[in-house]
Design a protein around this motif. Sequence first.
Motif, PDB file in Angstrom:
ATOM      1  N   THR A 309       0.832  -1.195   0.000  1.00 36.25           N
ATOM      2  CA  THR A 309       0.000   0.000   0.000  1.00 36.25           C
ATOM      3  C   THR A 309       0.874   1.255   0.000  1.00 36.25           C
ATOM      4  O   THR A 309       2.095   1.190   0.166  1.00 36.25           O
ATOM      5  N   THR A 310       0.218   2.383  -0.148  1.00 36.34           N
ATOM      6  CA  THR A 310       0.910   3.679  -0.079  1.00 36.34           C
ATOM      7  C   THR A 310       0.970   4.208   1.349  1.00 36.34           C
ATOM      8  O   THR A 310       1.565   5.250   1.609  1.00 36.34           O
ATOM      9  N   ILE A 311       0.347   3.481   2.275  1.00 36.40           N
ATOM     10  CA  ILE A 311       0.262   3.918   3.669  1.00 36.40           C
ATOM     11  C   ILE A 311       1.648   3.905   4.322  1.00 36.40           C
ATOM     12  O   ILE A 311       2.412   2.958   4.152  1.00 36.40           O
ATOM     13  N   ASP A 312       1.957   4.950   5.067  1.00 33.64           N
ATOM     14  CA  ASP A 312       3.175   4.983   5.874  1.00 33.64           C
ATOM     15  C   ASP A 312       2.814   4.520   7.280  1.00 33.64           C
ATOM     16  O   ASP A 312       1.963   5.139   7.937  1.00 33.64           O
ATOM     17  N   SER A 313       3.438   3.438   7.741  1.00 37.14           N
ATOM     18  CA  SER A 313       3.048   2.847   9.027  1.00 37.14           C
ATOM     19  C   SER A 313       3.239   3.821  10.187  1.00 37.14           C
ATOM     20  O   SER A 313       2.465   3.816  11.148  1.00 37.14           O
ATOM     21  N   ARG A 314       4.272   4.664  10.122  1.00 36.77           N
ATOM     22  CA  ARG A 314       4.523   5.603  11.212  1.00 36.77           C
ATOM     23  C   ARG A 314       3.445   6.685  11.252  1.00 36.77           C
ATOM     24  O   ARG A 314       2.904   7.006  12.326  1.00 36.77           O
ATOM     25  N   MET A 315       3.128   7.238  10.094  1.00 35.13           N
ATOM     26  CA  MET A 315       2.083   8.258  10.056  1.00 35.13           C
ATOM     27  C   MET A 315       0.726   7.664  10.438  1.00 35.13           C
ATOM     28  O   MET A 315      -0.068   8.309  11.142  1.00 35.13           O
ATOM     29  N   GLN A 316       0.461   6.444   9.980  1.00 31.24           N
ATOM     30  CA  GLN A 316      -0.789   5.776  10.340  1.00 31.24           C
ATOM     31  C   GLN A 316      -0.876   5.596  11.843  1.00 31.24           C
ATOM     32  O   GLN A 316      -1.922   5.830  12.459  1.00 31.24           O
ATOM     33  N   ASN A 317       0.222   5.203  12.448  1.00 34.06           N
ATOM     34  CA  ASN A 317       0.252   5.013  13.894  1.00 34.06           C
ATOM     35  C   ASN A 317       0.019   6.331  14.634  1.00 34.06           C
ATOM     36  O   ASN A 317      -0.742   6.382  15.607  1.00 34.06           O
ATOM     37  N   TYR A 318       0.650   7.408  14.164  1.00 38.50           N
ATOM     38  CA  TYR A 318       0.451   8.715  14.804  1.00 38.50           C
ATOM     39  C   TYR A 318      -1.001   9.184  14.660  1.00 38.50           C
ATOM     40  O   TYR A 318      -1.569   9.786  15.583  1.00 38.50           O
ATOM     41  N   ALA A 319      -1.583   8.914  13.508  1.00 41.07           N
ATOM     42  CA  ALA A 319      -2.981   9.295  13.289  1.00 41.07           C
ATOM     43  C   ALA A 319      -3.896   8.511  14.228  1.00 41.07           C
ATOM     44  O   ALA A 319      -4.828   9.071  14.831  1.00 41.07           O
ATOM     45  N   GLU A 320      -3.644   7.214  14.362  1.00 42.53           N
ATOM     46  CA  GLU A 320      -4.470   6.395  15.246  1.00 42.53           C
ATOM     47  C   GLU A 320      -4.339   6.852  16.693  1.00 42.53           C
ATOM     48  O   GLU A 320      -5.328   6.898  17.432  1.00 42.53           O
TER      49      GLU A 320
END
Length: 822
Positions: A309-320
């Motif tokens: 995917t295009t998702i960045d795991s770090r940014m996704q984690n910060y968003a969550e």
Amino acid sequence: MFRRIKFQPLRYAVIFIYFIILFFCAVELNFLWLFGYSPNINDIKTPNMRIASELYTSDGKLIGRYYKENRTPVEYDKIAKSVVDALVATEDVRFFQHTGIDVRSLISSTISTAQGDRRGASTITQQLAKNLYRTRNQKSEGAIKIIPGFRTIIYKIKELVTAVKLESYYSKQEILTLYLNTVPFGGNTYGIKTAAKHFFNKQPSQLQVQESATLIGILKANTTYNPLRNPEQSLERRNVVLSQMQKYNFLSSDEFKKYSNLPLKTIQGEFDDGNEGESYLKSAVAEWIEQWCEDNNYDLYEGGLKIYTTIDSRMQNYAEESVASQMKILQRRLLNEWGNQNPWQNSEKEEIPNFAETAAKRLPKYEYLRKRFNNNQDSIDYYLNKPKKMKVFSWDPKPKEVTFSTLDSLEYYAKILNTGMMTLDPFNGHIKVWIGGVDNKFFKYDHVIQAKRQAGSTFKPFAYLAALESGMNPCDRFVDKPVKIKYQEGNETEYWEPKNASYSFSGREMTLRHAMARSINSITAQITEQVGASKVVEYAHLCGIESKLKSVPSVSLGPNDVSVFEMVKAYGTFLNKGMKTDPILVEKITDKDGNILEEFKAKTTRALSEEIAWLMTYMLRGGMEEPGGTSQALWEWDLFKKGNQIGGKTGTSSDYVDGWYMGLTKDFVTGVWVGCDERSVHFRNSETGEGSKTALPIFAKFMEKVYQDPSLGITFGPFPKPGVNITREYNCVTPQYERELTDTLQTDSLFMDSMNVPEIEPLDSGTIETEQDKNREASTKVLPKGREKIPSENKQDSKADTSKSQREIRKENRKKKGDENN
């Protein structure tokens, strides 16, 4: 033909063999569709192991898997030798001598069965044929299955023939590898790698002899010998496997005694690498590539694909983390605000009677109950009111265990706030963050792309875009005054008289930039009337809004329903120099061996000129830079080092049902929506329910975390300078009034029904004092620990701070924050 054979016993033997061969051929060819499908040579060469597809982030983190059978293949040299020894000793001791059929065992089994002692004779290769090609499923059954006893005979014949084919094409090691990768271990655990992880939290190569024996023992009966469910039976079966290993010299007597005396010790593995559970992202990706799989003949759940995917795991984690932090606060705020009152109200602010009963009628279960009880309402009501134990969503670490009826559950969930959040890099179309809701287990509806809600004031920029496209510039001025707009409703002439959220009009001239920054309804309505509502709709669609939009006079105030996905896409057009980018969620797909099957690039089209796009970005910066801008609550967070600039727009629909924030930085666009799925449930006032109090803090907390992580490479900084000559006047200074009129900084809401408020005449003076102004000093905003209380309205508007600039106030607040932390 057979009469030529004079010796009668030989003739009968030949006839028997002849018809056996003929029968085998008929089975193999599925003669007259009597015998069902049999694996052909292509199936043998390319077996479908039904391997799970894996989902990865752009930075290589495994975040999920798609499977019907939970398996991960492993190579032969990564399987402990004791596993192979235990398997051969228990299931097929002559495996390395036969060619798929163990004739000796077959004859012995036939004699035993005839004597009433049923005993299996299937070789490992025959079992592989059964597991790999599903020789006993409906597809493999023919019309002859209706004859008693024949179905089992046909199954066995197919497995014998397929076993011979497998032995002729694969080596013994390859057959063992295929077998151990496909065999079921109970539940949804398939293959030795998944089983080793599940029962012992180990890799197959790390298994000890007693652990290997335990796993092989499970194969006889998945449930009976499951070591987690039935440890005593599993221990007994393990020792039987060990005795078989001793019997056939895979273990010495001393080793057998050593291992058989060991206790059964299991360590259930935690599938923390995305192997289990559903998520909004997994569901979105599955839908995203559904057509690709169909076009390319791949099964997502059995094809062994690797999806990046295009998702960045770090940014996704910060968003969550940011969503969880803020939504807990908001949920508590909503429940406290209503107290013991039921929050579901109609537009007249009256409680909706029979709310849960009406909601129940929309459930699929209700139709089932109606048919089951033959429309007997008493019986239906009894069932709906019957309490039962259940687990419900909670912000506690674990779901809350309650005793609720169906109606209780509906009322409980109606009060739960939800959210949708998406971050897009519009320059390449990569979606970096996707949060579809607060918990996929309890709320399947994706609030990024499925849910559509009133956009409120976040839709206003499209009116100002239409104004720029018509020839206006950011410095053109309109007067904040009452307006009365005539329109046709069928054959009737109607009038729309929009009010500002403060219920007041300042009578001042304002530039377009200032008016958009302050989210002034009266000026937005004037602009819409001048350019035409249809033009606002046209440019919204041009930028990326795909939902159907009603071209009504109030269109610019956001009464139409749109998704977070659409809004982020459309705002991305401003940041990407007027190029509309179709966001992508998947960057590439490979097969299980890493060979690239497809790479995806975002489609871009020119929607706006680069000049107009830059001017729109400049206008959106006004939310931070213009006096009274609605984004200025962002000053509370550590976001403005090194000349950093942020553009954005808050939005709130009528009665504070929907809270929005659209934020832009030089790197990407983020959209956040907050609200209840049930629209009749919402906050009661602007202090708690407007977009700057609900959605904006999520964006702010997220950005603060992003900027603090140097590994992301996302730095502070201003928006790029225009790459083209700007022909419009735009650099006009808005005077700083001694006291700014508080409009949508405090309440930035969609308000269209002018019959709900009294007429308020425009003011001649440059200042106005409302009840909100009188209470400003007493009304403060409670901030997270480490931040001082800041007036709930614009900082520079505070009486105590009228002589200070925003920069000075900001420095003081930062110093206080630092002192408290120290």
